[in-house]
Write a protein that holds these residues in place. Structure first.
Motif, mmCIF file in Angstrom:
data_model
loop_
_atom_site.group_PDB
_atom_site.id
_atom_site.type_symbol
_atom_site.label_atom_id
_atom_site.label_comp_id
_atom_site.label_asym_id
_atom_site.label_seq_id
_atom_site.Cartn_x
_atom_site.Cartn_y
_atom_site.Cartn_z
ATOM 1 N N LEU A 163 0.970 -1.206 0.020
ATOM 2 C CA LEU A 163 0.177 -0.311 -0.185
ATOM 3 C C LEU A 163 1.084 1.524 -0.593
ATOM 4 N N ILE A 164 0.432 2.324 -0.623
ATOM 5 C CA ILE A 164 1.245 3.592 -0.809
ATOM 6 C C ILE A 164 0.178 4.685 -1.232
ATOM 7 N N VAL A 165 -0.348 5.473 -0.169
ATOM 8 C CA VAL A 165 -0.448 6.481 -0.076
ATOM 9 C C VAL A 165 -2.237 5.467 -0.438
ATOM 10 N N ASP A 166 -2.651 6.354 -1.535
ATOM 11 C CA ASP A 166 -4.118 5.235 -2.228
ATOM 12 C C ASP A 166 -3.927 4.704 -2.850
ATOM 13 N N TYR A 167 -2.982 4.074 -3.116
ATOM 14 C CA TYR A 167 -2.829 2.388 -4.354
ATOM 15 C C TYR A 167 -2.777 1.522 -3.470
ATOM 16 N N ILE A 168 -2.734 0.234 -3.993
ATOM 17 C CA ILE A 168 -2.120 -0.955 -4.291
ATOM 18 C C ILE A 168 -1.594 -1.642 -4.733
ATOM 19 N N PHE A 169 -0.244 -2.231 -5.103
ATOM 20 C CA PHE A 169 -0.064 -2.630 -5.653
ATOM 21 C C PHE A 169 -0.035 -4.627 -5.128
ATOM 22 N N THR A 170 0.297 -5.120 -6.299
ATOM 23 C CA THR A 170 -0.292 -6.716 -6.154
ATOM 24 C C THR A 170 0.847 -7.251 -7.222
ATOM 25 N N ILE A 171 0.978 -8.086 -7.834
ATOM 26 C CA ILE A 171 1.636 -9.676 -8.306
ATOM 27 C C ILE A 171 0.633 -10.587 -8.331
ATOM 28 N N SER A 172 -0.019 -10.440 -9.728
ATOM 29 C CA SER A 172 -0.451 -11.921 -9.810
ATOM 30 C C SER A 172 -0.256 -13.600 -10.018
ATOM 31 N N ASN A 173 -0.394 -14.248 -9.495
ATOM 32 C CA ASN A 173 0.244 -15.389 -9.409
ATOM 33 C C ASN A 173 1.089 -15.633 -11.107
ATOM 34 N N GLU A 174 0.196 -15.078 -12.466
ATOM 35 C CA GLU A 174 0.555 -15.213 -13.795
ATOM 36 C C GLU A 174 1.380 -13.865 -14.399
ATOM 37 N N GLY A 175 1.774 -13.093 -13.345
ATOM 38 C CA GLY A 175 3.192 -12.454 -13.495
ATOM 39 C C GLY A 175 3.009 -10.446 -13.792
ATOM 40 N N TYR A 176 1.387 -10.841 -13.524
ATOM 41 C CA TYR A 176 0.721 -8.615 -14.061
ATOM 42 C C TYR A 176 1.364 -8.374 -12.702
ATOM 43 N N LEU A 177 1.569 -7.213 -12.893
ATOM 44 C CA LEU A 177 1.376 -6.396 -11.449
ATOM 45 C C LEU A 177 -0.262 -5.528 -11.796
ATOM 46 N N PHE A 178 -0.612 -5.307 -10.505
ATOM 47 C CA PHE A 178 -2.349 -4.721 -9.825
ATOM 48 C C PHE A 178 -1.977 -3.047 -9.811
ATOM 49 N N THR A 179 -2.066 -2.400 -10.606
ATOM 50 C CA THR A 179 -2.392 -1.106 -9.635
ATOM 51 C C THR A 179 -4.123 -1.132 -9.449
ATOM 52 N N ILE A 180 -4.594 -0.828 -7.890
ATOM 53 C CA ILE A 180 -5.789 -1.007 -7.047
ATOM 54 C C ILE A 180 -5.611 0.604 -6.468
ATOM 55 N N GLN A 181 -7.269 1.207 -6.989
ATOM 56 C CA GLN A 181 -7.468 2.313 -5.832
ATOM 57 C C GLN A 181 -8.202 1.471 -4.469
ATOM 58 N N LYS A 182 -7.348 2.345 -3.239
ATOM 59 C CA LYS A 182 -7.289 1.222 -2.461
ATOM 60 C C LYS A 182 -8.994 1.456 -1.358
ATOM 61 N N ASN A 183 -9.633 2.622 -1.969
ATOM 62 C CA ASN A 183 -10.842 2.841 -0.973
ATOM 63 C C ASN A 183 -12.084 1.838 -1.902
ATOM 64 N N LEU A 184 -12.356 1.913 -3.375
ATOM 65 C CA LEU A 184 -13.307 1.363 -4.319
ATOM 66 C C LEU A 184 -12.654 0.281 -4.734
ATOM 67 N N GLY A 185 -11.580 0.020 -5.031
ATOM 68 C CA GLY A 185 -11.122 -1.339 -5.681
ATOM 69 C C GLY A 185 -11.213 -1.881 -6.898
ATOM 70 N N ASN A 186 -11.286 -0.585 -7.687
ATOM 71 C CA ASN A 186 -11.027 -0.386 -9.417
ATOM 72 C C ASN A 186 -9.382 -0.743 -9.580
ATOM 73 N N ILE A 187 -9.437 -1.227 -10.413
ATOM 74 C CA ILE A 187 -7.978 -1.556 -11.241
ATOM 75 C C ILE A 187 -7.783 -0.518 -12.473
ATOM 76 N N ILE A 188 -6.547 0.502 -11.648
ATOM 77 C CA ILE A 188 -6.700 1.795 -12.423
ATOM 78 C C ILE A 188 -4.972 0.659 -13.876
ATOM 79 N N ARG A 189 -4.738 -0.504 -13.468
ATOM 80 C CA ARG A 189 -3.726 -0.458 -14.316
ATOM 81 C C ARG A 189 -3.126 -1.864 -14.469
ATOM 82 N N ILE A 190 -2.935 -2.929 -15.134
ATOM 83 C CA ILE A 190 -2.292 -3.903 -15.581
ATOM 84 C C ILE A 190 -1.328 -3.971 -16.351
ATOM 85 N N ASN A 191 -0.257 -4.293 -15.706
ATOM 86 C CA ASN A 191 1.238 -4.851 -17.016
ATOM 87 C C ASN A 191 1.388 -5.991 -16.593
#
Length: 191
Positions: A163-191
């Motif tokens: 968690l960094i400020v208002d964002y959550i970062f995680t890596i999926s088991n398939e290797g994708y980096l997810f950026t998620i809005q902390k309060n709403l859960g919206n996925i902002i970006r997938i790399n």
């Protein structure tokens, strides 16, 4: 694996006390207000005295048929201990006496194989929310006070979320980096 635990003087290495319990530990070790908290392989949260190692209280959740290979997670705040078990339940108990505050099941399947292959990430606490994910394509935000689900998202991850400020970062088991809005859960970006 022998269910022994010890307190060791860090200055000289002498054993201050040692104890043995019925089941080996299977979680992180947390220390707070002269108490040690640890979950054993039977999905029981144990609270020990830091001073002498005596068992102060326990809280037992449902036991699985097979012990989890993943270390279970524990988080603490001033009022409660929140811990995961190998069946996908998140439980909150009173930090002073172990009485149940709430419990949230995150795995609805009754199929043996689904439950036995479940792996969850470590629990993360930020403000009034707990964040975690599992390998069953679920990422959760749960209210720390009552266990209600704020939001879920379809992310297959057992990695520790960051968690960094208002964002959550995680890596999926398939290797994708997810950026998620902390309060709403919206996925902002997938790399």
């Amino acid at each position: 694996n022998f269910s022994n635990y010890y307190a060791i003087n860090i200055n000289n290495g002498n054993i201050l006390w040692s104890k043995k319990i019925d089941a080996p530990f299977n979680s992180e070790i947390k220390i707070f207000n002269n108490k040690i908290f640890i979950t054993d392989s039977s999905n029981t949260l144990n609270c020990f005295s830091l001073a002498n190692g005596n068992l102060l209280w326990t809280h037992t959740t449902e036991k699985s048929f097979i012990n989890s290979k993943k270390k279970l997670s524990i988080i603490l705040n001033n009022q409660s201990v929140i811990f995961s078990n190998s069946l996908g339940e998140i439980t909150s108990v009173n930090i002073n006496n172990g009485s149940l505050l709430w419990q949230r099941s995150t795995e609805n399947s009754k199929i043996y194989e689904d439950i036995m292959t479940l792996k969850t990430s470590d629990l993360i606490l930020k403000e009034n929310s707990i964040y975690f994910s599992n390998n069953k394509n679920k990422f959760y935000s749960v209210n720390i006070k009552n266990g209600t689900i704020h939001w879920t998202n379809e992310i297959n991850s057992t990695m520790l979320p960051i968690l960094i400020v208002d964002y959550i970062f995680t890596i999926s088991n398939e290797g994708y980096l997810f950026t998620i809005q902390k309060n709403l859960g919206n996925i902002i970006r997938i790399n």
